[in-house]
Design a protein around this motif. Structure first.
Motif, PDB file in Angstrom:
ATOM      1  N   PHE A  11      14.959 -25.977   1.241  1.00  0.00           N
ATOM      2  CA  PHE A  11      15.221 -24.541   1.286  1.00  0.00           C
ATOM      3  C   PHE A  11      15.427 -23.964  -0.113  1.00  0.00           C
ATOM      4  CE2 PHE A  11      17.082 -26.221   5.307  1.00  0.00           C
ATOM      5  CZ  PHE A  11      16.056 -25.797   6.118  1.00  0.00           C
ATOM      6  N   ALA A  12      15.036 -24.698  -1.135  1.00  0.00           N
ATOM      7  CA  ALA A  12      15.195 -24.214  -2.494  1.00  0.00           C
ATOM      8  C   ALA A  12      14.330 -22.967  -2.691  1.00  0.00           C
ATOM      9  CB  ALA A  12      14.788 -25.295  -3.494  1.00  0.00           C
ATOM     10  N   ILE A  13      14.936 -21.939  -3.242  1.00  0.00           N
ATOM     11  CA  ILE A  13      14.240 -20.673  -3.471  1.00  0.00           C
ATOM     12  C   ILE A  13      13.868 -20.612  -4.949  1.00  0.00           C
ATOM     13  CG2 ILE A  13      14.387 -18.165  -3.333  1.00  0.00           C
ATOM     14  CD1 ILE A  13      16.681 -18.613  -1.267  1.00  0.00           C
ATOM     15  N   PRO A  14      12.579 -20.503  -5.250  1.00  0.00           N
ATOM     16  CA  PRO A  14      12.149 -20.525  -6.644  1.00  0.00           C
ATOM     17  C   PRO A  14      12.374 -19.191  -7.367  1.00  0.00           C
ATOM     18  CG  PRO A  14      10.251 -20.309  -5.231  1.00  0.00           C
ATOM     19  CD  PRO A  14      11.457 -20.450  -4.332  1.00  0.00           C
ATOM     20  N   MET A  15      13.660 -18.796  -7.475  1.00  0.00           N
ATOM     21  CA  MET A  15      13.980 -17.568  -8.200  1.00  0.00           C
ATOM     22  C   MET A  15      15.458 -17.554  -8.567  1.00  0.00           C
ATOM     23  SD  MET A  15      14.037 -14.535  -5.272  1.00  0.00           S
ATOM     24  CE  MET A  15      12.323 -14.705  -4.918  1.00  0.00           C
ATOM     25  N   ASP A  16      15.816 -16.674  -9.449  1.00  0.00           N
ATOM     26  CA  ASP A  16      17.188 -16.469  -9.869  1.00  0.00           C
ATOM     27  C   ASP A  16      18.029 -16.025  -8.671  1.00  0.00           C
ATOM     28  OD1 ASP A  16      19.197 -15.777 -12.152  1.00  0.00           O
ATOM     29  OD2 ASP A  16      19.047 -13.910 -10.973  1.00  0.00           O
ATOM     30  N   PRO A  17      19.268 -16.539  -8.526  1.00  0.00           N
ATOM     31  CA  PRO A  17      20.104 -16.154  -7.376  1.00  0.00           C
ATOM     32  C   PRO A  17      20.310 -14.640  -7.237  1.00  0.00           C
ATOM     33  CG  PRO A  17      21.087 -18.016  -8.510  1.00  0.00           C
ATOM     34  CD  PRO A  17      19.924 -17.553  -9.345  1.00  0.00           C
ATOM     35  N   ASP A  18      20.495 -13.934  -8.336  1.00  0.00           N
ATOM     36  CA  ASP A  18      20.681 -12.481  -8.243  1.00  0.00           C
ATOM     37  C   ASP A  18      19.460 -11.808  -7.628  1.00  0.00           C
ATOM     38  OD1 ASP A  18      23.253 -12.498  -9.261  1.00  0.00           O
ATOM     39  OD2 ASP A  18      22.583 -12.173 -11.327  1.00  0.00           O
ATOM     40  N   ARG A  19      18.268 -12.268  -7.992  1.00  0.00           N
ATOM     41  CA  ARG A  19      17.041 -11.713  -7.416  1.00  0.00           C
ATOM     42  C   ARG A  19      16.941 -12.042  -5.932  1.00  0.00           C
ATOM     43  NH1 ARG A  19      12.124 -10.694 -10.528  1.00  0.00           N
ATOM     44  NH2 ARG A  19      12.820  -9.867 -12.502  1.00  0.00           N
ATOM     45  N   ALA A  20      17.332 -13.267  -5.567  1.00  0.00           N
ATOM     46  CA  ALA A  20      17.294 -13.666  -4.156  1.00  0.00           C
ATOM     47  C   ALA A  20      18.260 -12.812  -3.334  1.00  0.00           C
ATOM     48  CB  ALA A  20      17.631 -15.150  -4.016  1.00  0.00           C
ATOM     49  N   PHE A  21      19.472 -12.607  -3.839  1.00  0.00           N
ATOM     50  CA  PHE A  21      20.441 -11.779  -3.120  1.00  0.00           C
ATOM     51  C   PHE A  21      19.950 -10.345  -3.003  1.00  0.00           C
ATOM     52  CE2 PHE A  21      23.613 -15.085  -4.430  1.00  0.00           C
ATOM     53  CZ  PHE A  21      23.939 -15.490  -3.133  1.00  0.00           C
TER      54      PHE A  21
END
Length: 128
Positions: A11-21
């Motif tokens: 489930f790793a999201i290939p982006m910065d956490p702030d962008r994901a949120f």
């Protein structure tokens, strides 16, 4: 497409956490990601608008009126799809108004599904 497992790295999201949120902060953007993850390919902004309008109005997609679809379509094409595209959550072609998944689409959708399940409250608890 990533197959759902209990392995957290799947489930790793290939982006910065702030962008994901930011990507999942809005209910329409969450619905775009969920729809796209279930579509197995590109979707038009018009089809997304009908689907989202049906969900928001709790009616069958065939019963969506033009003004309901148009309202959702405008917000998608002028704001939400661009936001999702800029962070890499989807690929949005402004010219053809088509939306395609990226490597981040399915992991984000899986996190949304898990949050929806984790945040579930029976109707009797919501009215108290």
């Amino acid at each position: 497409m990533t197959e759902a497992t209990d392995d957290p790295t799947s489930f790793a999201i290939p982006m910065d956490p702030d962008r994901a949120f930011n990507a999942i902060a809005n209910s329409r953007r969450r619905r775009v990601l969920l729809s796209l993850s279930q579509s197995h390919g590109a979707i038009t902004a018009g089809d997304l608008a009908v689907e989202i309008a049906a969900i928001e109005n709790a009616i069958d997609p065939s019963k969506i009126r033009s003004n309901e679809r148009t309202s959702v379509y405008i917000s998608l094409t002028q704001s939400h799809l661009e936001t999702l595209d800029e962070c890499g959550a989807i690929a949005f072609d402004d010219r053809s108004k088509s939306v395609s998944p990226t490597d981040a689409t399915e992991p984000l959708a899986e996190h949304i599904r898990r949050l929806q399940t984790a945040c579930y409250k029976p109707d009797s608890e919501e009215s108290q």
